[in-house]
Scaffold this motif. Sequence first.
Motif, short mmCIF file in Angstrom:
data_model
loop_
_atom_site.label_atom_id
_atom_site.label_comp_id
_atom_site.label_asym_id
_atom_site.label_seq_id
_atom_site.Cartn_x
_atom_site.Cartn_y
_atom_site.Cartn_z
N GLN A 391 0.82 -1.21 0.00
CA GLN A 391 0.00 0.00 0.00
C GLN A 391 0.85 1.26 0.00
O GLN A 391 0.36 2.36 -0.30
CB GLN A 391 -0.92 0.02 1.25
CG GLN A 391 -1.82 -1.20 1.38
CD GLN A 391 -3.04 -1.13 0.48
OE1 GLN A 391 -3.34 -0.10 -0.10
NE2 GLN A 391 -3.74 -2.26 0.37
N ALA A 392 2.13 1.13 0.34
CA ALA A 392 3.02 2.29 0.41
C ALA A 392 3.25 2.87 -0.97
O ALA A 392 3.37 2.15 -1.96
CB ALA A 392 4.35 1.90 1.05
N GLU A 393 3.32 4.19 -1.05
CA GLU A 393 3.53 4.88 -2.32
C GLU A 393 5.02 4.92 -2.68
O GLU A 393 5.89 4.64 -1.86
CB GLU A 393 2.98 6.31 -2.23
CG GLU A 393 1.50 6.39 -1.89
CD GLU A 393 0.61 5.82 -2.98
OE1 GLU A 393 1.08 5.71 -4.13
OE2 GLU A 393 -0.54 5.44 -2.67
N GLY A 394 5.30 5.27 -3.92
CA GLY A 394 6.67 5.49 -4.34
C GLY A 394 7.25 4.42 -5.24
O GLY A 394 8.26 4.65 -5.91
N ASN A 395 6.64 3.23 -5.25
CA ASN A 395 7.12 2.15 -6.12
C ASN A 395 5.92 1.25 -6.44
O ASN A 395 5.43 0.53 -5.58
CB ASN A 395 8.22 1.34 -5.43
CG ASN A 395 8.71 0.18 -6.29
OD1 ASN A 395 8.34 0.06 -7.46
ND2 ASN A 395 9.55 -0.67 -5.71
N ASP A 396 5.47 1.31 -7.67
CA ASP A 396 4.29 0.54 -8.08
C ASP A 396 4.61 -0.87 -8.56
O ASP A 396 3.70 -1.60 -8.96
CB ASP A 396 3.55 1.28 -9.22
CG ASP A 396 2.80 2.49 -8.72
OD1 ASP A 396 2.54 2.58 -7.50
OD2 ASP A 396 2.47 3.36 -9.55
N TRP A 397 5.88 -1.26 -8.49
CA TRP A 397 6.28 -2.51 -9.15
C TRP A 397 6.90 -3.51 -8.18
O TRP A 397 7.52 -3.13 -7.20
CB TRP A 397 7.26 -2.22 -10.29
CG TRP A 397 6.61 -1.41 -11.37
CD1 TRP A 397 6.59 -0.05 -11.48
CD2 TRP A 397 5.81 -1.91 -12.45
NE1 TRP A 397 5.85 0.33 -12.58
CE2 TRP A 397 5.36 -0.79 -13.20
CE3 TRP A 397 5.46 -3.19 -12.88
CZ2 TRP A 397 4.56 -0.92 -14.34
CZ3 TRP A 397 4.68 -3.33 -14.01
CH2 TRP A 397 4.24 -2.19 -14.73
N ILE A 398 6.75 -4.78 -8.51
CA ILE A 398 7.35 -5.89 -7.76
C ILE A 398 8.45 -6.48 -8.63
O ILE A 398 8.22 -6.86 -9.79
CB ILE A 398 6.30 -6.97 -7.41
CG1 ILE A 398 5.42 -6.50 -6.26
CG2 ILE A 398 6.97 -8.27 -7.01
CD1 ILE A 398 4.31 -5.60 -6.66
N SER A 399 9.64 -6.59 -8.08
CA SER A 399 10.80 -7.05 -8.83
C SER A 399 10.77 -8.57 -9.01
O SER A 399 10.57 -9.32 -8.06
CB SER A 399 12.09 -6.67 -8.09
OG SER A 399 13.20 -7.36 -8.64
#
Length: 441
Positions: A391-399
């Motif tokens: 839910q945290a903002e700043g990174n919309d992607w999963i590596s």
Amino acid sequence: MTPCRAADIAALVQDDRVHRDLYLSPALFALEQQHFFANTWQYLGHASQVPTAGDYLAVQIAGRPLLLVRQADGALRVLANRCAHKGTQLVSDASGNTGKFFRCPYHAWTYKLDGAPLAIPLKSGYENTRLKSCESGQGMAALRHVALYRDFVFVKLGDAGPDFHGYLGDALQALDNLADRSPLGRLRIEGGVLRSIVHCNWKMYLENINDTVHPMSTHESATAAANRLWQGQPADAPRASKSAMAMEQILPFGAGYDFFDRMGGRVYPNGHSVLGVNFSIHSGYAQLPDYEAAMRAAHGEARATEILQRSPQNALCFPSLAVKSSPQAIRVIRPLAVDRTLIEAWSFRAEGAPDILFERAMTYNRLVFSPMSVVAHDDVHLFESMQQGLQAEGNDWISLHRDFDARELEAGTQTVNGTNELLMRNQFRAWAKFMTLTMQD
């Protein structure tokens, strides 16, 4: 806003990463229920769970209540668990025996075991009406796409997508290896089921089935405690005894990165995979000479050796079934909501095999997959932490970058090192394929 066009949804899965909406979006989960789960083959149950005529198993798949029913002639049929009249579920228990017919508890409409209408109260009131010509007069709806393979029952809810063998392909070898560990080639589910509801998206759990990097950190406390308890035991301790069985199963979780990397993995088309093609944490279990002799007598020397030497860590029939051939156990993944997943752990008894094989399966499920497990609670804590952390903002992607190679995009079945995230990337590429199969651009 969650996209609803096929191209936009496909863009959420990139070559080496996926968008967090795949885990967080309720709207996307609703589309999964409508499209993805309808276009893929889902594990429903095992034939041994309905051994006699009238036995049923009630399962909900993608929000649809279904019944696996043993017919009077021994055949199996999968029906919608709803009355054709008002929609009441005909059975509310998870399993049981309905006798010779189903009877609706609301208005007493009754149906044969194959779903055909049998009787309705006040029958004369329906004369000269359209009842017989409409769906309500046809009885309980039967699923069109049902497959029985080695007593494992799979269903496909929709008409799109490949047939059963075209979808599972070589991944079916995992079920062969499981069933063939019986000298008679037959399995029975026994010992009940361990059910856990995890407050996370189902894909998190599915990824973890192929994640070999986490055990050293996630399960460090459990394996450290086990090592302390087992310290000082002689090298020739009776490893097949009940007292040692739990240690035999938990200690390999503490193996190092090199062990897990060398075990190897294989990906198949449509999201399926095998982790541990060379060896696994199950490869070191104590030998059972009498059982091995029975296997050689049943299958021949070469085939028995082939069966028993193959002990993958996990085989995944994407997206709903994870198989362990040794110990003989399965996990079933049942998505309930975008952030709620039901996990079922079942144990098998191999007919004609010694009791210790069944004890291994039961012990392993209790040790690793029980809600009170010393292993599973580590994973569950992290799954639920991930669900919140995304839910945290700043990174919309999963590596998913580890060991990415662009050449993998053109290949089908591939064998790679055991820590390669291709095993996870393969799942998401299949998700995008079947999610968008019946969508409009």
